[in-house]
Design an enzyme around this catalytic site. Structure first.
Site, PDB file in Angstrom:
ATOM      1  N   LYS A 146      71.590 -28.122  19.940  1.00  0.00           N
ATOM      2  CA  LYS A 146      71.387 -27.023  20.890  1.00  0.00           C
ATOM      3  C   LYS A 146      70.989 -27.549  22.275  1.00  0.00           C
ATOM      4  O   LYS A 146      71.508 -27.113  23.306  1.00  0.00           O
ATOM      5  CB  LYS A 146      70.297 -26.083  20.352  1.00  0.00           C
ATOM      6  CG  LYS A 146      69.795 -25.046  21.322  1.00  0.00           C
ATOM      7  CD  LYS A 146      70.841 -24.009  21.643  1.00  0.00           C
ATOM      8  CE  LYS A 146      70.395 -23.071  22.749  1.00  0.00           C
ATOM      9  NZ  LYS A 146      71.477 -22.227  23.237  1.00  0.00           N
ATOM     10  N   CYS A 206      68.488 -20.740  29.754  1.00  0.00           N
ATOM     11  CA  CYS A 206      68.816 -21.914  28.925  1.00  0.00           C
ATOM     12  C   CYS A 206      69.093 -23.168  29.739  1.00  0.00           C
ATOM     13  O   CYS A 206      68.399 -24.173  29.578  1.00  0.00           O
ATOM     14  CB  CYS A 206      70.015 -21.594  28.043  1.00  0.00           C
ATOM     15  SG  CYS A 206      69.643 -20.326  26.827  1.00  0.00           S
TER      16      CYS A 206
HETATM   17  N1  LIG Z   1      68.904 -15.168  26.178  1.00  0.00           N
HETATM   18  C1  LIG Z   1      69.832 -16.019  25.796  1.00  0.00           C
HETATM   19  O1  LIG Z   1      70.964 -15.933  26.226  1.00  0.00           O
HETATM   20  C2  LIG Z   1      69.512 -17.130  24.793  1.00  0.00           C
HETATM   21  C3  LIG Z   1      70.582 -17.872  24.271  1.00  0.00           C
HETATM   22  C4  LIG Z   1      70.299 -18.853  23.313  1.00  0.00           C
HETATM   23  C5  LIG Z   1      68.973 -19.075  22.920  1.00  0.00           C
HETATM   24  N2  LIG Z   1      67.951 -18.346  23.451  1.00  0.00           N
HETATM   25  C6  LIG Z   1      66.594 -18.608  22.979  1.00  0.00           C
HETATM   26  O2  LIG Z   1      66.152 -17.552  22.155  1.00  0.00           O
HETATM   27  C7  LIG Z   1      64.738 -17.391  22.281  1.00  0.00           C
HETATM   28  C8  LIG Z   1      64.432 -15.952  22.650  1.00  0.00           C
HETATM   29  O3  LIG Z   1      65.014 -15.711  23.908  1.00  0.00           O
HETATM   30  P1  LIG Z   1      65.260 -14.256  24.462  1.00  0.00           P
HETATM   31  O4  LIG Z   1      66.176 -14.410  25.618  1.00  0.00           O
HETATM   32  O5  LIG Z   1      65.663 -13.330  23.348  1.00  0.00           O
HETATM   33  O6  LIG Z   1      63.761 -13.894  24.947  1.00  0.00           O
HETATM   34  P2  LIG Z   1      63.203 -12.501  25.496  1.00  0.00           P
HETATM   35  O7  LIG Z   1      62.117 -12.826  26.409  1.00  0.00           O
HETATM   36  O8  LIG Z   1      64.345 -11.628  25.930  1.00  0.00           O
HETATM   37  O9  LIG Z   1      62.600 -11.776  24.186  1.00  0.00           O
HETATM   38  C9  LIG Z   1      61.594 -12.292  23.417  1.00  0.00           C
HETATM   39  C10 LIG Z   1      60.807 -11.143  22.763  1.00  0.00           C
HETATM   40  O10 LIG Z   1      59.853 -11.732  21.896  1.00  0.00           O
HETATM   41  C11 LIG Z   1      58.657 -10.965  21.970  1.00  0.00           C
HETATM   42  N3  LIG Z   1      57.557 -11.795  21.470  1.00  0.00           N
HETATM   43  C12 LIG Z   1      56.854 -12.768  22.099  1.00  0.00           C
HETATM   44  N4  LIG Z   1      55.973 -13.337  21.265  1.00  0.00           N
HETATM   45  C13 LIG Z   1      56.094 -12.702  20.066  1.00  0.00           C
HETATM   46  C14 LIG Z   1      55.462 -12.834  18.813  1.00  0.00           C
HETATM   47  N5  LIG Z   1      54.534 -13.756  18.610  1.00  0.00           N
HETATM   48  N6  LIG Z   1      55.851 -12.003  17.818  1.00  0.00           N
HETATM   49  C15 LIG Z   1      56.789 -11.064  18.000  1.00  0.00           C
HETATM   50  N7  LIG Z   1      57.435 -10.906  19.186  1.00  0.00           N
HETATM   51  C16 LIG Z   1      57.106 -11.716  20.199  1.00  0.00           C
HETATM   52  C17 LIG Z   1      58.553 -10.557  23.426  1.00  0.00           C
HETATM   53  O11 LIG Z   1      57.746  -9.419  23.591  1.00  0.00           O
HETATM   54  C18 LIG Z   1      60.029 -10.280  23.752  1.00  0.00           C
HETATM   55  O12 LIG Z   1      60.374  -8.913  23.565  1.00  0.00           O
HETATM   56  C19 LIG Z   1      64.284 -18.399  23.346  1.00  0.00           C
HETATM   57  O13 LIG Z   1      63.842 -19.554  22.721  1.00  0.00           O
HETATM   58  C20 LIG Z   1      65.571 -18.682  24.081  1.00  0.00           C
HETATM   59  O14 LIG Z   1      65.553 -19.967  24.661  1.00  0.00           O
HETATM   60  C21 LIG Z   1      68.205 -17.356  24.372  1.00  0.00           C
END
Ligand SMILES: NC(=O)c1ccc[n+]([C@@H]2O[C@H](COP(=O)([O-])OP(=O)(O)OC[C@H]3O[C@@H](n4cnc5c(N)ncnc54)[C@H](O)[C@@H]3O)[C@@H](O)[C@H]2O)c1
Length: 403
Positions: free
Chosen positions: A202, A256
């Site tokens: 990743k 990312c």
């Molecule tokens: N957005 C993308 O395009 C993408 C793509 C690949 C990977 N990722 C990875 O996926 C992960 C999540 O990213 P995202 O974009 O969905 O983040 P985001 O900020 O959109 O959402 C994360 C959610 O998690 C919640 N949260 C935080 N701590 C928590 C806990 N302890 N328990 C329950 N909920 C909790 C927050 O309130 C939020 O609603 C990250 O590691 C990111 O790097 C994101």
């Protein structure tokens, strides 16, 4: 029978995954630590702008296949999709992941599968497993694996099912279970690996894009210094059968590409030379765009910043170079900068510039700084640009040359 799935973190990754799984007949229990997020979702409204997610959310809630919770309920599969931001000194912050693991530990039962989907540094899956093992020493068969996401914002629901993906367990059995789970809804190939390999895959993907975009940006700086059109250079170089140069821009953004390379470099700082250099090139390109626009502002020009999102046709401002550049210019030249961002209703916090429509922005003289290649900007009549200084960081206003 399909497993019950508890998803922790209902953001850009967790919410579309929850909504999609519910639409496929899974019983999905969505958990978020932010009560405002839960309240909004409970009313059937998505808090992220992503095509079709709201319709699936609403359907999942109506059918009862998707339920929302403040604490994780028991399930067969637990999926962690919480943020993994960069801390000071570019060190990965795993606090949210550990908090999620602590929250789900009481709900665990024998033979459960815990999947970490948050982008994580190498070794994070093993640390989650160690934490769960310490919290639940009564469980002898817990399967922990890493299942990184590679979806593109704007196409998340499609890519969740169509993309090939990698699933890496801490044991061969955990890998097998993770692969079997993803195969229940992924049409692309699901490839097994060990957890550390999957973690590195990743990070390597995003570092690849960062390093190669930095190369394109470095070319753009060299070409500009030489008075050469970099877009023409790239188009012609890419006719080589083994060359594929990416597109320059004002810098990379998003959650990312601007972040993950640091996670990889952190694994062996003494070996990582190219990755930090790419990050430095990115910063230099942003500074260069600011300097060019500042020169126009110092000569008295009003600056029309086109685009604040980090990429075309989305509203995502995370790590956006466009927003950073517009913010810096507005701070330095108060009253001289306006912004156009068709995907936003109001200027983001911290941007001391009015948000105008295209028509309003072009109603008065001013230099044009194209920062995001939104489709709406490609349709700007060329006559509107005549007589104005134009800094086109994306090559959007070039008339493609035909061979
Ligand atoms: N957005 C993308 O395009 C993408 C793509 C690949 C990977 N990722 C990875 O996926 C992960 C999540 O990213 P995202 O974009 O969905 O983040 P985001 O900020 O959109 O959402 C994360 C959610 O998690 C919640 N949260 C935080 N701590 C928590 C806990 N302890 N328990 C329950 N909920 C909790 C927050 O309130 C939020 O609603 C990250 O590691 C990111 O790097 C994101």
């Amino acid at each position: 029978m399909l497993p019950r799935v508890t998803i922790l973190g209902l953001g850009y990754i967790g919410l579309p995954t929850a909504a999609l799984l519910a639409s496929r007949g899974f019983r999905v229990q969505g958990v978020d630590s932010n009560p405002a997020v839960l309240a909004r979702l409970a009313s059937g409204r998505a808090h992220i702008a992503e095509p079709e997610v709201e319709a699936l959310l609403e359907r999942g809630l109506r059918t009862g296949l998707l339920t929302l919770h403040a604490e994780p309920p028991p399930a067969e599969v637990f999926l962690i999709a919480v943020p993994t931001p960069l801390g000071p000194d570019h060190a990965p912050v795993l606090e949210h992941v550990f908090a999620a693991a602590r929250a789900l530990a009481p709900a665990l039962a024998e033979e459960n599968l815990v999947l970490l989907e948050s982008t994580s540094p190498i070794g994070a899956t093993a640390r989650v497993a160690a934490l769960l093992g310490a919290l639940r020493p009564d469980l002898s068969a817990l399967h922990v694996a890493y299942g990184p996401e590679r979806v593109l914002p704007g196409r998340i629901l499609t890519e969740l099912t169509e993309n090939d993906r990698v699933a890496g367990g801490l044991t061969p059995e955990a890998t097998r279970r993770a692969v079997d789970f993803y195969r229940l809804f992924v049409r692309g190939a699901v490839l097994g690996a060990d957890a550390a390999t999957a973690e590195m895959v990743k990070l390597a993907e995003n570092a690849f894009r960062d390093v190669n975009i930095a190369f394109a940006n470095e070319l753009s700086l060299i070409a500009e210094a030489q008075g050469i059109d970099v877009w023409r250079v790239i188009a012609l170089a890419n006719r080589h059968p083994r060359v594929n140069i990416l597109r320059p821009g004002p810098g990379v953004g998003g959650h990312c590409i601007a972040v993950d390379p640091w996670f990889l470099a952190a694994a062996a700082p003494e070996a990582a030379r190219l990755i930090p250099a790419a990050r430095a090139v990115d910063a230099a390109k942003r500074a260069h765009v600011i300097a060019r626009a500042a020169a126009l502002a110092e000569a008295g020009e009003r600056l029309i910043c086109l685009g604040l999102a980090f990429k075309a046709d989305v509203d995502d401002l995370r790590e956006s170079p466009a927003l950073a550049i517009a913010t810096a210019l507005a701070r330095r030249f108060p009253g001289q900068v306006v912004a156009v961002e068709p995907h936003l209703a109001a200027p983001p916090e911290g941007l001391a510039a009015p948000l105008l429509t295209l028509e309003q922005a072009f109603a008065a003289p001013g230099a044009v700084l194209l920062l995001t290649d939104h489709a709406a900007f490609a349709r700007i009549p060329r006559a509107w640009l005549e007589g104005r200084a134009v800094i086109d960081t994306r090559g959007l206003f070039r008339d493609e040359e035909t061979e």
